[in-house]
Scaffold this active site. Structure first.
Site, short mmCIF file in Angstrom:
data_model
loop_
_atom_site.label_atom_id
_atom_site.label_comp_id
_atom_site.label_asym_id
_atom_site.label_seq_id
_atom_site.Cartn_x
_atom_site.Cartn_y
_atom_site.Cartn_z
N HIS A 82 0.82 -1.21 0.00
CA HIS A 82 0.00 0.00 0.00
C HIS A 82 0.85 1.26 0.00
O HIS A 82 0.37 2.33 -0.37
CB HIS A 82 -1.00 -0.02 1.17
CG HIS A 82 -0.45 0.22 2.52
ND1 HIS A 82 -0.12 -0.79 3.40
CD2 HIS A 82 -0.19 1.36 3.21
CE1 HIS A 82 0.31 -0.29 4.54
NE2 HIS A 82 0.29 1.03 4.44
N ASP A 219 1.36 -7.74 2.13
CA ASP A 219 1.50 -6.30 1.92
C ASP A 219 2.97 -5.92 1.74
O ASP A 219 3.60 -5.34 2.63
CB ASP A 219 0.89 -5.57 3.12
CG ASP A 219 0.53 -4.12 2.81
OD1 ASP A 219 1.00 -3.60 1.77
OD2 ASP A 219 -0.20 -3.51 3.59
N SER A 643 4.03 1.89 8.54
CA SER A 643 3.81 0.98 7.42
C SER A 643 5.10 0.77 6.66
O SER A 643 5.76 1.74 6.26
CB SER A 643 2.74 1.56 6.48
OG SER A 643 1.48 1.56 7.09
#
Length: 711
Positions: A82, A219, A643
């Protein structure tokens, strides 16, 4: 008049003892945590972790909103899917949809441009400049004067640091303005997309599984940093070469088990651990409900406006994904506040602190001053929220941005607002030009019309004075969008560099609207400076007292996250969200097949299903689980911005990537609950297994240094 309370310097340092796994620590604080790191089993010397010039910290980088790490000497960077989504979307078309199909460059020549917003920041130096920012700021300065004085000093410190244009420098505040550190980062401007699995892997579960556990999401994405032939950062060019990273992380496929220690390094965005009860109630009762309502309505408009048009859907994919993430987190905060009354917990803590302070800060007006400036901040925030609704148009924001740039460029560079200095011109151009990849006039019109209707329902007392008369009618927006030229990227870019007179004489309806709204916008900005200046005067005194109070109790004293390099630690751990239920700490590839349906976001690539059914697990099979682990939980202290953060084992080897938190953990930005706070990570073994068995990214597997389990 504000009266300053001065506490003993000895009380202002970081506490030596942390509690549980709480804390987003500045690297230089780690030597004070030796006993804690030893307690959980970390074998790396704390002094080495504190040294930004040495492995592993020298391999940890920022993407300007996400975290990442070098995993080869040739500038190969691994981060979350992402986090690379913008680059994937930018290169996708309905005919070549890399979002759905994935992308793999088997040679360097096949790597795709990440776009002007794709940057890699390598932190090289951090220095305490508190004295140079705050020294001799007189007590008689108004809030605005104090704010502008601090801003001026920060700009001077930044300019001094950026004498070499290869570097990007910043001077963020720590402990809500008590300390300032100057951060010097090498800024690499040519970043290319190397490999992204299909979103059937990288976004498996989509928004449904976001912040949920169990998760089975791969991810991860690979990028590569490029520099000029001389080894220095350069604009994107075919002549550029891969950046020779000083250090890179060794990848360990040996895996982890329940209870194993982990280190996590990255750039966490924002936390609010030291907010007062009144600030928590404002967030709970006003700010978050308003945000949830607005984003929900905006997403509905986007979905309706793009329905049935594949090209428009691709253009707004990244916008919708980002909004959905903020929505889920905001709703999670509300649910968390409802589940546990954090404001009430803070009330007790605040009362205890005020009792302590009454004995140690005699004669000070600090607490009364504090309550007053926070009330002013919250009141102004409501007006700013109303203004945001009234200007919720990408074209209007672009027009306002360019007009403000024209105004600021009338001043010497050192006197401009920091956002509009020459050092930021490339970012402004990137924002203005980057709009073409996530903009459709009809969609923007629908979003703006809906926002104006929402604005009309806001209490008049909460709207900026004079704004109503300047706004277009939602029913008559079509003519603005039909006659503006700002939808054309080249014509939009042509406005950068024009003078104020050109804007004031323009017939473009969005330029005219930006000019008309200028006085209201400037009034809000000047009032914000006054409020922020008063906060800058009062909050640091409060934080000095809080640190002294916490240190007297032996409690952790770390600064709130502020997008700077931090290290956290923890263990692989399950948790119990409610009585009788224990979750985690691992999920497996079998879970992917079990969740699979024939509808997005639970579609699964055929090659992955085949490999699972054939049990082609190879060296990536966990000896306890007897299969390939996908995601795992840890007790590490993380937040947005983490992240893509490297999750390392006790030796500093890469064993996973952070990408999410459990739903019950969302309130950790405000209050760290050791019993239920869990971060979610991609297990490196799943990543490597996908690369080998599903996408056959053998070139990248060979490029990385991978330690495989002993046979």
């Amino acid at each position: 008049m504000f009266k300053t309370i001065v506490l003993p310097v000895a009380l202002l340092g970081a506490a030596a003892g942390a509690m549980a796994d709480e804390g987003q620590w500045q690297p230089h604080q780690l030597p004070q945590l030796k006993s804690e790191l030893k307690r959980i089993g970390i074998t790396m010397p704390a002094e080495k972790l504190a040294d930004l010039s040495k492995h592993p910290m020298s391999a940890i980088v920022s993407l300007g909103g996400c975290s990442a790490s070098f995993v080869s000497p040739d500038g190969l960077v691994v981060t979350n899917h992402h986090c690379g989504y913008g680059a994937v979307q930018r290169n996708s078309t309905p005919e070549k949809n890399y979002i759905v199909d994935g992308f793999l460059a088997r040679t360097r020549a096949e790597e795709l441009p990440g776009g002007p917003s794709s940057l890699v920041y390598v932190t090289e130096k951090v220095e305490n400049v508190t004295d140079r920012v705050l020294k001799d700021l007189g007590p008689n300065l108004t809030g605005r004067q104090r704010n502008e004085a601090i801003s001026s000093r920060i700009k001077a410190l930044t300019a001094e640091c950026e004498s070499d244009k290869a570097y990007r420098c910043s001077v963020p505040a720590f402990h809500r303005g008590l300390e300032y550190y100057r951060i010097k980062q090498l800024m690499i401007r040519d970043v290319r997309l190397v490999y992204a699995p299909s979103d059937k892997i990288g976004n498996f579960g989509g928004d449904i599984d976001n912040y949920e556990w169990p998760r089975q999401t791969g991810d991860f994405t690979f990028l590569r940093a490029y520099v000029g032939p001389d080894g220095r950062p350069a604009d994107p060019s075919p002549n550029n070469v891969p950046y020779k990273s000083k250090d890179f992380l060794v990848v360990s496929a040996e895996g982890l088990k329940n209870g194993d220690p982990i280190l996590l390094a990255g750039y966490p965005g924002r936390t609010s651990r030291y907010k007062l009860p009144s600030e928590i109630r404002f967030a709970r009762d006003v700010d978050l409900p308003g945000r949830v309502s607005t984003i929900t309505a905006d997403l509905d408009v986007i979905a309706s406006a793009t329905k049935g048009n594949a090209a428009w859907d691709v253009r707004y994919a990244s916008v919708a994904k980002s909004l959905n993430n903020v929505l889920k987190k905001s709703q999670g905060l509300l649910d968390g506040f409802a589940r546990k009354d954090i404001a009430a917990i803070k009330d007790v803590q605040d009362a205890e602190f005020r009792g302590w302070y009454g004995k140690n800060g005699k004669g000070s007006t600090l607490l009364a001053d504090l309550d007053a400036v926070i009330a002013a901040d919250m009141a102004l925030s409501r007006e700013e929220g109303a203004y945001a609704e009234a200007t919720h148009s990408d074209l209007l924001r672009s027009a306002r941005l360019m007009y403000r740039l024209a105004q600021e460029r009338q001043k010497p560079d050192a006197e401009r607002d920091a956002a509009y200095q020459e050092r930021n011109l490339s970012f402004i151009k990137a924002r203005v030009s980057g709009l073409d990849k996530s903009f459709v006039a009809q969609v923007d019109q629908a979003r703006y019309a809906a926002a104006l209707n929402r604005y009309a329902k806001i209490d008049q007392k909460l709207r900026p004075q004079g704004l109503d008369a300047l706004l277009p009618n939602a029913a008559n927006l079509a003519s603005l969008y039909q006659t503006t030229e700002l939808g054309d990227t080249n014509k939009r870019l042509a406005w950068i560099g024009k003078d104020v007179a050109a804007f004031q004489q323009s017939n473009d309806p969005f330029i005219q609207l930006a000019v008309r709204m200028n006085d209201v916008a400037k009034s809000l900005e000047e009032r914000r400076k006054e409020v922020d200046g008063n906060l800058d005067r009062t909050i640091p005194q409060y934080m000095a007292a809080v640190i002294a109070y916490k240190k007297s109790q032996g409690k952790p004293v770390y600064p709130d996250a502020n997008s700077t390099l931090r290290v956290t630690y923890g263990t692989v751990s399950p948790y119990s969200p409610r009585d009788g239920l224990v979750k985690g700490p691992f999920t497996t590839v079998e879970g992917i097949v079990e969740k699979a349906t024939d509808k997005d976001p639970f579609l699964v690539p055929a090659a992955l299903t085949e490999a699972v059914k054939a049990k082609r697990y190879g060296v990536f099979k966990d000896p306890v689980l007897n299969t390939v682990p996908v995601n795992f939980l840890s007790s590490a202290d993380t937040t947005g911005g983490n992240s893509g953060s490297a999750v390392m084992n006790k030796r500093g080897e890469l064993v996973g990537l952070n990408f999410d938190s459990t739903y019950e953990s969302i309130t950790k930005d405000w209050y760290f609950d050791t019993a239920i706070t869990r971060a979610i990570h991609v297990d490196i073994r799943y990543m490597l297994w996908v690369m080998k068995e599903v996408d056959h990214a053998d070139n990248l597997l060979k490029e990385m240094t991978i330690k495989y389990p002993k046979k």
